[in-house]
Design a protein around this motif. Structure first.
Motif, PDB file in Angstrom:
ATOM      1  N   LYS A  33     107.932  36.283 -71.656  1.00 45.84           N
ATOM      2  CA  LYS A  33     108.347  35.858 -70.316  1.00 45.84           C
ATOM      3  C   LYS A  33     107.283  36.209 -69.271  1.00 45.84           C
ATOM      4  O   LYS A  33     106.695  37.283 -69.296  1.00 45.84           O
ATOM      5  CB  LYS A  33     109.655  36.537 -69.904  1.00 45.84           C
ATOM      6  CG  LYS A  33     110.811  36.395 -70.885  1.00 45.84           C
ATOM      7  CD  LYS A  33     111.363  35.015 -70.914  1.00 45.84           C
ATOM      8  CE  LYS A  33     112.728  34.954 -71.601  1.00 45.84           C
ATOM      9  NZ  LYS A  33     112.770  35.596 -72.931  1.00 45.84           N
ATOM     10  N   ALA A  34     107.047  35.273 -68.359  1.00 40.26           N
ATOM     11  CA  ALA A  34     106.273  35.562 -67.153  1.00 40.26           C
ATOM     12  C   ALA A  34     107.258  36.039 -66.092  1.00 40.26           C
ATOM     13  O   ALA A  34     108.346  35.467 -65.945  1.00 40.26           O
ATOM     14  CB  ALA A  34     105.539  34.325 -66.672  1.00 40.26           C
ATOM     15  N   VAL A  35     106.892  37.061 -65.343  1.00 43.91           N
ATOM     16  CA  VAL A  35     107.846  37.726 -64.456  1.00 43.91           C
ATOM     17  C   VAL A  35     107.290  37.837 -63.033  1.00 43.91           C
ATOM     18  O   VAL A  35     106.114  38.169 -62.835  1.00 43.91           O
ATOM     19  CB  VAL A  35     108.170  39.141 -64.989  1.00 43.91           C
ATOM     20  CG1 VAL A  35     109.112  39.874 -64.043  1.00 43.91           C
ATOM     21  CG2 VAL A  35     108.772  39.056 -66.386  1.00 43.91           C
ATOM     22  N   ILE A  36     108.141  37.538 -62.079  1.00 41.88           N
ATOM     23  CA  ILE A  36     107.853  37.863 -60.681  1.00 41.88           C
ATOM     24  C   ILE A  36     109.067  38.554 -60.073  1.00 41.88           C
ATOM     25  O   ILE A  36     110.212  38.333 -60.499  1.00 41.88           O
ATOM     26  CB  ILE A  36     107.498  36.632 -59.816  1.00 41.88           C
ATOM     27  CG1 ILE A  36     108.684  35.648 -59.756  1.00 41.88           C
ATOM     28  CG2 ILE A  36     106.231  35.960 -60.289  1.00 41.88           C
ATOM     29  CD1 ILE A  36     108.592  34.668 -58.596  1.00 41.88           C
ATOM     30  N   SER A 137     100.466  26.185 -74.683  1.00 40.57           N
ATOM     31  CA  SER A 137     100.599  27.173 -75.763  1.00 40.57           C
ATOM     32  C   SER A 137     101.005  28.547 -75.245  1.00 40.57           C
ATOM     33  O   SER A 137     100.474  29.584 -75.673  1.00 40.57           O
ATOM     34  CB  SER A 137      99.292  27.284 -76.559  1.00 40.57           C
ATOM     35  OG  SER A 137      98.894  26.033 -77.053  1.00 40.57           O
ATOM     36  N   ALA A 138     101.929  28.563 -74.292  1.00 41.59           N
ATOM     37  CA  ALA A 138     102.504  29.802 -73.752  1.00 41.59           C
ATOM     38  C   ALA A 138     101.467  30.661 -73.030  1.00 41.59           C
ATOM     39  O   ALA A 138     101.614  31.873 -72.920  1.00 41.59           O
ATOM     40  CB  ALA A 138     103.197  30.607 -74.853  1.00 41.59           C
ATOM     41  N   ASP A 139     100.386  30.051 -72.539  1.00 44.17           N
ATOM     42  CA  ASP A 139      99.381  30.791 -71.796  1.00 44.17           C
ATOM     43  C   ASP A 139      99.718  30.782 -70.302  1.00 44.17           C
ATOM     44  O   ASP A 139     100.283  29.812 -69.797  1.00 44.17           O
ATOM     45  CB  ASP A 139      97.992  30.160 -71.971  1.00 44.17           C
ATOM     46  CG  ASP A 139      97.471  30.325 -73.390  1.00 44.17           C
ATOM     47  OD1 ASP A 139      97.859  31.307 -74.045  1.00 44.17           O
ATOM     48  OD2 ASP A 139      96.684  29.461 -73.833  1.00 44.17           O
ATOM     49  N   PHE A 140      99.339  31.848 -69.613  1.00 39.54           N
ATOM     50  CA  PHE A 140      99.407  31.850 -68.152  1.00 39.54           C
ATOM     51  C   PHE A 140      98.473  32.925 -67.622  1.00 39.54           C
ATOM     52  O   PHE A 140      98.054  33.833 -68.347  1.00 39.54           O
ATOM     53  CB  PHE A 140     100.845  32.036 -67.651  1.00 39.54           C
ATOM     54  CG  PHE A 140     101.346  33.460 -67.578  1.00 39.54           C
ATOM     55  CD1 PHE A 140     101.445  34.120 -66.354  1.00 39.54           C
ATOM     56  CD2 PHE A 140     101.759  34.137 -68.721  1.00 39.54           C
ATOM     57  CE1 PHE A 140     101.922  35.419 -66.271  1.00 39.54           C
ATOM     58  CE2 PHE A 140     102.243  35.429 -68.647  1.00 39.54           C
ATOM     59  CZ  PHE A 140     102.331  36.078 -67.419  1.00 39.54           C
ATOM     60  N   LEU A 226     107.849  31.461 -71.670  1.00 34.97           N
ATOM     61  CA  LEU A 226     106.515  30.883 -71.782  1.00 34.97           C
ATOM     62  C   LEU A 226     106.433  29.720 -72.762  1.00 34.97           C
ATOM     63  O   LEU A 226     105.448  28.975 -72.756  1.00 34.97           O
ATOM     64  CB  LEU A 226     105.506  31.966 -72.185  1.00 34.97           C
ATOM     65  CG  LEU A 226     105.268  33.035 -71.126  1.00 34.97           C
ATOM     66  CD1 LEU A 226     104.420  34.164 -71.669  1.00 34.97           C
ATOM     67  CD2 LEU A 226     104.622  32.421 -69.890  1.00 34.97           C
ATOM     68  N   VAL A 227     107.454  29.545 -73.584  1.00 37.10           N
ATOM     69  CA  VAL A 227     107.465  28.424 -74.524  1.00 37.10           C
ATOM     70  C   VAL A 227     108.262  27.254 -73.969  1.00 37.10           C
ATOM     71  O   VAL A 227     107.769  26.127 -73.862  1.00 37.10           O
ATOM     72  CB  VAL A 227     108.032  28.852 -75.897  1.00 37.10           C
ATOM     73  CG1 VAL A 227     108.161  27.634 -76.819  1.00 37.10           C
ATOM     74  CG2 VAL A 227     107.138  29.905 -76.532  1.00 37.10           C
ATOM     75  N   SER A 228     109.488  27.524 -73.542  1.00 34.46           N
ATOM     76  CA  SER A 228     110.368  26.451 -73.071  1.00 34.46           C
ATOM     77  C   SER A 228     110.172  26.125 -71.593  1.00 34.46           C
ATOM     78  O   SER A 228     110.517  25.035 -71.138  1.00 34.46           O
ATOM     79  CB  SER A 228     111.830  26.828 -73.305  1.00 34.46           C
ATOM     80  OG  SER A 228     112.223  27.899 -72.464  1.00 34.46           O
TER      81      SER A 228
END
Length: 240
Positions: A33-36, A137-140, A226-228
């Motif tokens: 997961k990307a989080v803010i 590909s789930a990159d950020f 990050l995938v969906s």
């Protein structure tokens, strides 16, 4: 001194009655997961008369009691906005500046060149901002910025920018003030390294419970898969 220490959020604000407004960005411990997170605090009646409202994936500050609203210029704004694969969070109307800049093909830091700290002397509150950019590909990646005065008179603006490759469990935390005071002392140093758990509710509770009970106003937390690309959020308002 362990310069790579990762602290709990509650330890990062322990004993600090007034970190002001704060942004956290990073990645959950499991790396999925990307989080803010974004919170606001207030000392004056005008600042405390606010709530967060979520509309169509964006988050706005709005007056809790419109009849008591005084000067809206620095307290009413879009705090969180998205444009394509960019997620933007800031502590002021520079959210729209970044949004418009990205839409016009500018980079995050370049879009903020037209802005500086807030015109609220003697505090000269820094403008803090963050951007998450999602790839394939789930990159950020995530970027952060602080624009603050170079002196007590506000004669010039210092611009600091940071760009991070996500590390599971690591977040970066930046806030407007070092502590309470008159005038309020500006944030110093690099964004703090804090731990981000996998559970959004656990992280939301940790942040909210760590903030000073008298001064905290609102909190917004978002975890993005990050995938969906599916986003889950939590919003807390002291007035509700």
């Amino acid at each position: 001194m362990d310069i790579y220490k990762i602290s709990k959020f509650r330890d990062a604000v322990d004993g600090n009655r007034y970190p002001g407004r704060g942004i956290v960005a990073g990645e959950s411990c499991d790396g999925t997961k990307a989080v803010i997170a974004y919170f606001i605090m207030g000392r004056s009646e005008n600042s405390r008369n606010r709530i967060f409202v979520e509309k169509n994936g964006a988050v706005f500050t709005e007056p809790f009691d419109p009849s008591k609203l005084e000067d809206p210029s620095l307290i009413i704004y879009a705090a969180v906005r998205s444009y394509e694969n960019h997620l933007i969070v800031t502590n002021g109307n520079q959210t729209d500046t970044v949004y418009d800049g990205i839409k016009a093909g500018m980079q995050f830091h370049a879009s903020l060149q037209s802005r500086q700290f807030e015109p609220d002397a003697p505090n000269l509150t820094p403008r803090i901002s963050a951007e998450l950019v999602f790839g394939e590909s789930a990159d950020f990646v995530y970027r952060m910025s602080i624009l603050k005065s170079m002196d007590a008179e506000g004669t010039a603006c210092a611009r600091y920018g940071y760009e991070y490759t996500p590390v599971p469990g690591l977040g970066h935390f930046i806030h407007t003030y070092e502590c309470d005071g008159n005038p309020l002392p500006t944030f110093q140093g690099e964004p703090r390294r804090i731990e981000i758990p996998d559970d959004i509710d656990a992280f939301t509770d940790e942040i909210w419970n760590a903030l000073d009970a008298d001064n905290k106003i609102s909190l917004y937390v978002r975890y993005t898969d990050l995938v969906s690309g599916e986003a889950e959020s939590r919003l807390i308002n002291k007035h509700e």
